[in-house]
Design a protein around this motif. Structure first.
Motif, mmCIF file in Angstrom:
data_model
loop_
_atom_site.group_PDB
_atom_site.id
_atom_site.type_symbol
_atom_site.label_atom_id
_atom_site.label_comp_id
_atom_site.label_asym_id
_atom_site.label_seq_id
_atom_site.Cartn_x
_atom_site.Cartn_y
_atom_site.Cartn_z
ATOM 1 N N VAL A 1 -14.541 -5.721 14.678
ATOM 2 C CA VAL A 1 -13.291 -5.537 15.419
ATOM 3 C C VAL A 1 -13.476 -6.235 16.767
ATOM 4 C CG1 VAL A 1 -11.664 -3.889 16.393
ATOM 5 C CG2 VAL A 1 -12.908 -3.328 14.270
ATOM 6 N N PRO A 2 -12.728 -7.309 17.010
ATOM 7 C CA PRO A 2 -13.051 -8.151 18.178
ATOM 8 C C PRO A 2 -12.732 -7.488 19.505
ATOM 9 C CG PRO A 2 -11.017 -8.890 17.167
ATOM 10 C CD PRO A 2 -11.571 -7.822 16.257
ATOM 11 N N ARG A 3 -13.481 -7.897 20.515
ATOM 12 C CA ARG A 3 -13.134 -7.557 21.887
ATOM 13 C C ARG A 3 -11.920 -8.377 22.303
ATOM 14 N NH1 ARG A 3 -18.711 -8.794 24.808
ATOM 15 N NH2 ARG A 3 -17.186 -9.352 26.401
ATOM 16 N N ARG A 4 -11.218 -7.872 23.306
ATOM 17 C CA ARG A 4 -9.981 -8.536 23.711
ATOM 18 C C ARG A 4 -10.228 -9.943 24.247
ATOM 19 N NH1 ARG A 4 -5.964 -4.143 26.666
ATOM 20 N NH2 ARG A 4 -5.655 -2.805 24.827
ATOM 21 N N ASP A 5 -11.378 -10.162 24.831
ATOM 22 C CA ASP A 5 -11.668 -11.477 25.393
ATOM 23 C C ASP A 5 -12.469 -12.355 24.440
ATOM 24 O OD1 ASP A 5 -13.942 -9.968 25.437
ATOM 25 O OD2 ASP A 5 -14.609 -10.641 27.414
ATOM 26 N N ALA A 6 -12.588 -11.940 23.174
ATOM 27 C CA ALA A 6 -13.448 -12.673 22.243
ATOM 28 C C ALA A 6 -12.760 -13.022 20.931
ATOM 29 C CB ALA A 6 -14.716 -11.867 21.961
ATOM 30 N N SER B 1 -26.319 -8.263 18.016
ATOM 31 C CA SER B 1 -25.723 -9.444 18.646
ATOM 32 C C SER B 1 -24.231 -9.530 18.383
ATOM 33 C CB SER B 1 -26.402 -10.720 18.144
ATOM 34 O OG SER B 1 -26.084 -10.952 16.782
ATOM 35 N N CYS B 2 -23.744 -8.849 17.340
ATOM 36 C CA CYS B 2 -22.308 -8.879 17.057
ATOM 37 C C CYS B 2 -21.506 -8.201 18.155
ATOM 38 C CB CYS B 2 -22.027 -8.221 15.704
ATOM 39 S SG CYS B 2 -22.713 -9.149 14.311
ATOM 40 N N PHE B 3 -22.133 -7.318 18.928
ATOM 41 C CA PHE B 3 -21.417 -6.699 20.035
ATOM 42 C C PHE B 3 -21.113 -7.702 21.152
ATOM 43 C CE2 PHE B 3 -23.205 -2.593 18.413
ATOM 44 C CZ PHE B 3 -21.978 -1.982 18.191
ATOM 45 N N LEU B 4 -21.645 -8.917 21.045
ATOM 46 C CA LEU B 4 -21.265 -9.957 21.996
ATOM 47 C C LEU B 4 -19.798 -10.332 21.834
ATOM 48 C CD1 LEU B 4 -24.370 -12.309 21.681
ATOM 49 C CD2 LEU B 4 -23.918 -10.660 23.485
ATOM 50 N N VAL B 5 -19.248 -10.127 20.627
ATOM 51 C CA VAL B 5 -17.853 -10.503 20.371
ATOM 52 C C VAL B 5 -17.013 -9.345 19.850
ATOM 53 C CG1 VAL B 5 -18.478 -12.918 19.909
ATOM 54 C CG2 VAL B 5 -18.400 -11.274 18.015
ATOM 55 N N ALA C 1 -28.251 -17.860 23.896
ATOM 56 C CA ALA C 1 -27.633 -18.887 24.730
ATOM 57 C C ALA C 1 -26.116 -18.816 24.696
ATOM 58 C CB ALA C 1 -28.094 -20.272 24.271
ATOM 59 N N SER C 2 -25.559 -18.272 23.612
ATOM 60 C CA SER C 2 -24.104 -18.266 23.466
ATOM 61 C C SER C 2 -23.708 -17.172 22.479
ATOM 62 C CB SER C 2 -23.623 -19.629 22.957
ATOM 63 O OG SER C 2 -22.291 -19.565 22.515
ATOM 64 N N PRO C 3 -22.475 -16.611 22.607
ATOM 65 C CA PRO C 3 -21.993 -15.624 21.624
ATOM 66 C C PRO C 3 -21.908 -16.172 20.208
ATOM 67 C CG PRO C 3 -20.648 -15.554 23.609
ATOM 68 C CD PRO C 3 -21.531 -16.763 23.734
ATOM 69 N N ARG C 4 -21.915 -17.498 20.062
ATOM 70 C CA ARG C 4 -21.750 -18.059 18.731
ATOM 71 C C ARG C 4 -22.868 -17.674 17.774
ATOM 72 N NH1 ARG C 4 -23.154 -24.491 18.718
ATOM 73 N NH2 ARG C 4 -25.323 -24.377 19.382
ATOM 74 N N VAL C 5 -23.990 -17.191 18.308
ATOM 75 C CA VAL C 5 -25.109 -16.833 17.432
ATOM 76 C C VAL C 5 -24.775 -15.651 16.532
ATOM 77 C CG1 VAL C 5 -26.828 -17.725 19.038
ATOM 78 C CG2 VAL C 5 -26.157 -15.324 19.167
ATOM 79 N N TYR C 6 -23.676 -14.937 16.805
ATOM 80 C CA TYR C 6 -23.363 -13.785 15.958
ATOM 81 C C TYR C 6 -23.145 -14.223 14.507
ATOM 82 C CZ TYR C 6 -18.350 -14.556 15.125
ATOM 83 O OH TYR C 6 -17.147 -15.035 14.680
ATOM 84 N N VAL C 7 -22.578 -15.421 14.300
ATOM 85 C CA VAL C 7 -22.381 -15.931 12.938
ATOM 86 C C VAL C 7 -23.726 -16.172 12.265
ATOM 87 C CG1 VAL C 7 -21.449 -17.837 11.570
ATOM 88 C CG2 VAL C 7 -20.151 -16.931 13.497
ATOM 89 N N ARG C 8 -24.642 -16.746 13.003
ATOM 90 C CA ARG C 8 -25.978 -16.971 12.438
ATOM 91 C C ARG C 8 -26.648 -15.658 12.062
ATOM 92 N NH1 ARG C 8 -30.134 -18.798 16.659
ATOM 93 N NH2 ARG C 8 -30.058 -16.551 17.010
ATOM 94 N N GLU C 9 -26.526 -14.618 12.926
ATOM 95 C CA GLU C 9 -27.171 -13.343 12.644
ATOM 96 C C GLU C 9 -26.556 -12.669 11.423
ATOM 97 O OE1 GLU C 9 -29.829 -12.441 14.136
ATOM 98 O OE2 GLU C 9 -29.800 -13.981 15.679
#
Length: 596
Positions: free
Chosen positions: A172-177, A123-127, A32-40
């Motif tokens: 390593v974050p994406r520029r928009d994340a 899922s970390c590739f979301l950010v 539902a949201s990129p925030r799930v990367y922390v949970r994963e």
């Protein structure tokens, strides 16, 4: 299996996976949201620690998250003291999409772990554009895995052993994340997902775990409910289902809830937050409660944001429903006043349950006061006073006949509210001695007194004249005597009469073919006609019956007809409105007289 005769065996090829396409699929359709990367990331760390502690109960258990302001290079790093991976396992588990999880190959029990689908790290590739995993298993060298969002990865072993067993994941974050990796966001998300974890979790040196299960602190539950759901609960119900490893609490809403709205519940899986608004945890009738639960056996969906619908979840839902029902029964036995307060707010949920639950039906009969023409009272009290439960199934019908029925000594229950008719009609199934009778407005005329034979004979010409005035409206005129005497006339109808009237009205608007069809359906006997019952005990009606002027009689009867429609809250058809207007003007003209 051999190839078909004459066929040529093709060359086996490997599927080509577009990792960017996979990431897009995850971000738009699974998570539902990129925030799930922390949970994963937390989930993988917890699983690694669980795996290590299974073999070594004394192994350290800690998760540390360093945000970009700590690392100093704009990256985010998550370190755990878990089991770590060998080089072979890195190739197997980090570079192969679709493997179930490392736990099966490592030989540990499935229920000890949170992850189930082997796509958590993806899922970390979301950010992030790049993910680095530095890991070391017991007795082995450190292994560095680098993965890129375009599908490339590399693996290398470090020459020197790391001092600690465990894993560090660097994003390593994406520029928009970049915002997703900053300290306030990470602290908020790590606190949300990991506050109840039994291991120490730190973000930039600040502990975010260790709260424990909230229902272990009874004194703070009301405050916890207000923080999570935004209300102070009416009551708190303990929940426990051993088969699904479930414990928790249900908070009863202090205000009415919309039965059509989907209730969201907070669900933890082995103390990791699974969903803030999970649906389908409680039975549909329990829309008056919101729950917080932790489970070890229920399965999550692929996104790990909801519970998987299976037989275990269905059995758990039924068990939780039984516990809510048990709370209601205890409330009825120990605190009837408190139960009354609850029913004032949440009677819809209890009545919905009573539709298929005998105990709840008995509770509703005993404790829920319904509207009657003798005041509000429970069905049990109504039965005790009147024996037979007469009821009106529609609110408008009760308004039309309730007061007049009471004047005739007929006690009547208003069953026009949701579930009330069904509850009354189901009552004899659980209470064999219960007698019920549905009353329609047309049935009320049987309770009225007929006139003396000589009076009825003398008034027959008037009745015939009145009938001619209303024939075109499909209404039968009846002269009866009833209380209260202040009511000059009542308009009574039945379902069959309403249906017949609708057929006649429709017939006038359709062509000849459909008119013939409606004629075949229509019934023309008198019982299908509405009735205008004129009250001979009313002084005005008696004077009307003695008017010698036929035209004035017609106007008076039309006026009484219109008044009866209005007082009975009946809808006015165009013909009714025209008649009411015409009778008023005609009577006014009679009153002022003709000009010379």
């Amino acid at each position: 299996m051999s190839d078909p005769p004459g066929s040529v065996r093709g060359v086996d090829r490997t599927f080509q996976v577009d990792l960017r396409g996979i990431v897009d699929l995850l971000s738009h359709h699974l998570y539902a949201s990129p925030r799930v990367y922390v949970r994963e990331l937390l989930q993988n760390a917890v699983d690694a620690i669980t795996a290590r502690r299974t073999a070594d109960p004394g192994a350290p258990a800690a998760i540390r998250i360093d945000t970009p302001d700590i690392t100093g290079d704009g990256t985010l790093r998550v370190h755990d003291t878990g089991v770590g991976l060998t080089e072979e396992q890195v190739h197997q588990f980090l570079a192969t999409i679709g493997r179930s999880s490392k736990r099966d190959d490592l030989g540990f029990a499935r229920h000890d772990f949170l992850g189930q689908f082997g796509i958590g790290l993806l899922s970390c590739f979301l950010v992030a554009d790049e993910i680095r995993v530095l890991t070391r298993a017991e007795g082995g060298p450190a292994v560095l895995w680098r993965g890129h969002a375009d599908g490339r990865y590399s693996v290398q072993t470090e020459d020197q052993h790391r001092a600690e067993v465990g894993t560090s994941v660097t994003l390593v974050p994406r520029r928009d994340a970049e915002e997703w990796l900053r300290r306030p966001t990470v602290v908020e998300l790590a606190s949300l997902y990991g506050s109840m974890l039994p291991f120490r979790v730190e973000v930039a040196g600040v502990p975010v775990s260790g709260d424990g299960l909230p229902w272990h602190n009874r004194e703070r539950l009301s405050e916890y409910c207000r923080e999570v759901f935004g209300f102070v609960p009416f009551d708190v119900i303990d929940l426990k289902v051993p088969e699904s490893g479930l414990t928790g609490v249900a908070f009863v809403l202090p205000t009415p809830a919309n039965p059509a709205a989907r209730a969201g519940h907070r669900v933890y899986l082995k103390r990791m937050l699974l969903a803030e608004g999970a649906e389908g945890v409680l039975p549909p009738w329990a829309f008056f409660a919101r729950c917080v639960i932790d489970t070890s056996e229920l399965r999550p969906t692929a996104s790990r944001e909801a519970l998987y619908e299976d037989s275990l979840l269905e059995a758990t839902r039924e068990a939780l429903g039984d516990q809510l029902r048990g709370w209601l029964m205890k409330l009825a036995g120990r605190s009837p006043r408190r139960l009354g307060e609850f029913l004032d707010v949440h009677h819809l949920g209890v009545k919905a349950l009573a539709m298929h639950d005998d105990e709840m039906l008995r509770l509703v009969e005993r404790w829920w006061p319904m509207e009657t023409n003798a005041g509000r009272m429970t069905l049990a009290d109504f039965r005790a006073q009147h024996g037979l439960i007469r009821y009106s199934a529609q609110l408008d019908e009760f308004r039309q006949i309730g007061a007049v029925a009471a004047a005739q000594g007929m006690a009547l229950v208003n069953a026009g509210y949701i579930y009330d008719t069904e509850i009354i009609e189901r009552l004899p199934q659980v209470e064999p001695g219960a007698l019920i009778e549905r009353v329609e407005p047309g049935d009320l005329s049987t309770a009225f007194d007929v006139l003396e034979p000589d009076v009825e004979l003398a008034k027959r010409p008037f009745v015939q004249l009145a009938q001619r005035a209303l024939d075109r409206l499909g209404c039968e005129v009846v002269l009866r005597a009833f209380d209260p005497a202040g009511v000059p006339a009542m308009y009574l109808t039945s379902r069959s009469a309403t249906f017949a009237a609708e057929l006649r009205a429709t017939r006038e608007r359709v062509d000849d073919v459909w008119a013939d069809v409606l004629d075949a359906l229509a019934r023309t006997d008198e019982q299908d006609r509405s009735q205008l019952v004129l009250n001979y005990r009313n002084p005005l009606v008696r004077r009307v019956t003695e008017i010698p002027d036929p035209d004035l009689v017609r106007l008076a009867v039309e006026g009484l007809y219109g008044q009866a429609l209005l007082l009975g809250h009946h809808p006015l058809r165009p013909a009714d409105a025209a008649l009411l207007n015409g009778s008023f003007l005609g009577l006014l003209n009679k009153a002022v007289g003709h000009e010379e």
